[in-house]
Scaffold this motif. Sequence first.
Motif, PDB file in Angstrom:
ATOM      1  N   PRO A 126       4.334 -20.663  32.769  1.00 34.18           N
ATOM      2  CA  PRO A 126       3.429 -21.824  32.770  1.00 34.18           C
ATOM      3  C   PRO A 126       4.209 -23.122  32.972  1.00 34.18           C
ATOM      4  N   GLN A 127       3.694 -23.984  33.832  1.00 38.79           N
ATOM      5  CA  GLN A 127       4.315 -25.279  34.138  1.00 38.79           C
ATOM      6  C   GLN A 127       5.813 -25.076  34.419  1.00 38.79           C
ATOM      7  N   ILE A 144       6.815 -26.227  25.433  1.00 42.15           N
ATOM      8  CA  ILE A 144       5.939 -27.067  26.238  1.00 42.15           C
ATOM      9  C   ILE A 144       5.296 -26.230  27.347  1.00 42.15           C
ATOM     10  N   GLY A 145       3.976 -26.364  27.451  1.00 45.03           N
ATOM     11  CA  GLY A 145       3.229 -25.624  28.456  1.00 45.03           C
ATOM     12  C   GLY A 145       2.743 -24.271  27.985  1.00 45.03           C
ATOM     13  N   GLN A 186      -5.151 -26.144  34.084  1.00 43.21           N
ATOM     14  CA  GLN A 186      -5.091 -25.852  35.510  1.00 43.21           C
ATOM     15  C   GLN A 186      -4.066 -24.754  35.784  1.00 43.21           C
ATOM     16  N   GLU A 187      -4.415 -23.885  36.711  1.00 42.42           N
ATOM     17  CA  GLU A 187      -3.476 -22.841  37.093  1.00 42.42           C
ATOM     18  C   GLU A 187      -2.309 -23.445  37.865  1.00 42.42           C
TER      19      GLU A 187
END
Length: 568
Positions: A347-348, A473-474, A482-483
């Motif tokens: 993620p992110q 984080i994330g 959001q993807e």
Amino acid sequence: MNEIFNHSSFSQDVIDKVRAEEKDWEANEVAQFLRKQAERKEQFFTLGDFPVKRTYTAADLAETPLEDIGLPGRYPFTRGPYPTMYRSRPWTMRQIAGFGTGEDTNKRFKYLIAQGQTGISTDFDMPTLMGYDSDHRMSEGEVGREGVAIDTLADMEALFDGIDLEKISVSMTINPSAWILLAMYIVLAQKRGYDLDKLSGTIQADILKEYMAQKEYIFPVEPSVRIVRDCITYCARNMKRYNPINISGYHISEAGSSPLHEAAFTLANLIVYVEEVMKTGMAVDDFAPRLAFFFVCQADFFEEVAKFRALRRCYAKIMKERFGAKNPESMRLRFHCQTAAASLTKPQYMVNVVRTSMQALAAVLGGCQSLHTNGYDEAFAIPTEDAMRMALRTQQVIAEETNVTQVIDPLGGSYYVETLTTDYEKRIFEILAEVESNGGTLKLIRDGWFQKNIADFAYETALRKQSGDKPVIGVNRFVDDQEDPKIHTHPYDQTTAERQVARTQRVRRERDPDKHEALIKKLVATALDPKENIMPVTIELVANGATMGDIVETLKDVWGTFRETPVY
């Protein structure tokens, strides 16, 4: 060795005055402010569970002798192994690479060298790590997938084609079959007419941390340690600039350990290796200058800096006080560092650039000798060229733009960092004493003691991430609904296994079968005599076209294999 708190570096009057002022500050400014706004937590801890005070003062250094802090390049090397450090030359920028065949990885090496990389680091695929040839049934689906496939000397020739091994340092990240790769590297160098004393670099070869953490082992513990001993003694006599081992805390940490256990368990392994080599009659100063280390740099910035400083101090004291080293080169801990792969997220994923930058800066401020920075896409697959270029640029920005290289150990003298350094030293020696009092490293590996300590901390960390107590984080903080956009990942070439197997089988067909059989018998005889060094016959074998599988399968028949007793 454990009696490190032997005298005060400050007069008692100064300490009392500072403590009185701190007490007054707590009772007035702090108390007044807390009535308006409470702190975020009742108690703060480092990632490794060391309690952290609100602030640190000169009084906190009262039990740290000034000579334990010292100066760079002078015993106990707390502030750095060399007197000028990065003012003379920056650390080696050693980005790791490995996938497909030797030719495939060779292209990545040349790309990274063109981008400014100053050292080569090689990842090998799982069959190579475990001693299987690429056409073995256990290799199916894994050939060249997560590292480069190396079965024979011909693969090593392809891997380093067009690269001057006298001019660039080469690291090979491999353990249970490391001595065979070293033999291939030596034969390649000899075929090219190189001076072995001019070769620099390392094999990892640290087998004990495999039993503790990474689980890539083949043989039982005793013959595996014997192989490490043989690598160290052979290189000490024949390759004066080469590091025959990278004693590794990195994989202990990546398996889930605390930073403290990463440090202490690595030094426990060091002690075993030094004792084994000295049993051969080799003096400590004849081999210790080429011992090297490999550590992770995790997210807790100041803790990591303190960990590296404490490791240098502990190593110096162990080598001098326990093993009687007299040469300062035998007491300088030199280490490669890698940013924490386990901290990278899908993620992110671009946040990984920030994570890696912070970890790399801590490694530099902690005084590393070489550094690998992870690619932002490594949570998905082998990093792409773009990710590797960004990772290398991260190091180059730190080296060229920040000016942190102008001062040696710029955090030296920090009340917090010095206190944490001494706390780490104390706790490391406590753990080493516990290991010895319970029968030593090899016994505790068999008992699962190290494995249990690692698993316990990993479990606690997982719970903290789940609860949000350990921010990611994330993932558990600032989650974006959001993807993430689709990411281009490094592709796996489906022709890899076919190309690799064809070369391995060609080498088998073209070698001298009678000489091969004679050398295999010589290998068995050498393996049966624990006083013999296994390197010379291995060099002969690979020069004659023996595959890695030929050598490993033969030794399995002699020594057997290791099966771990699970720890729950």
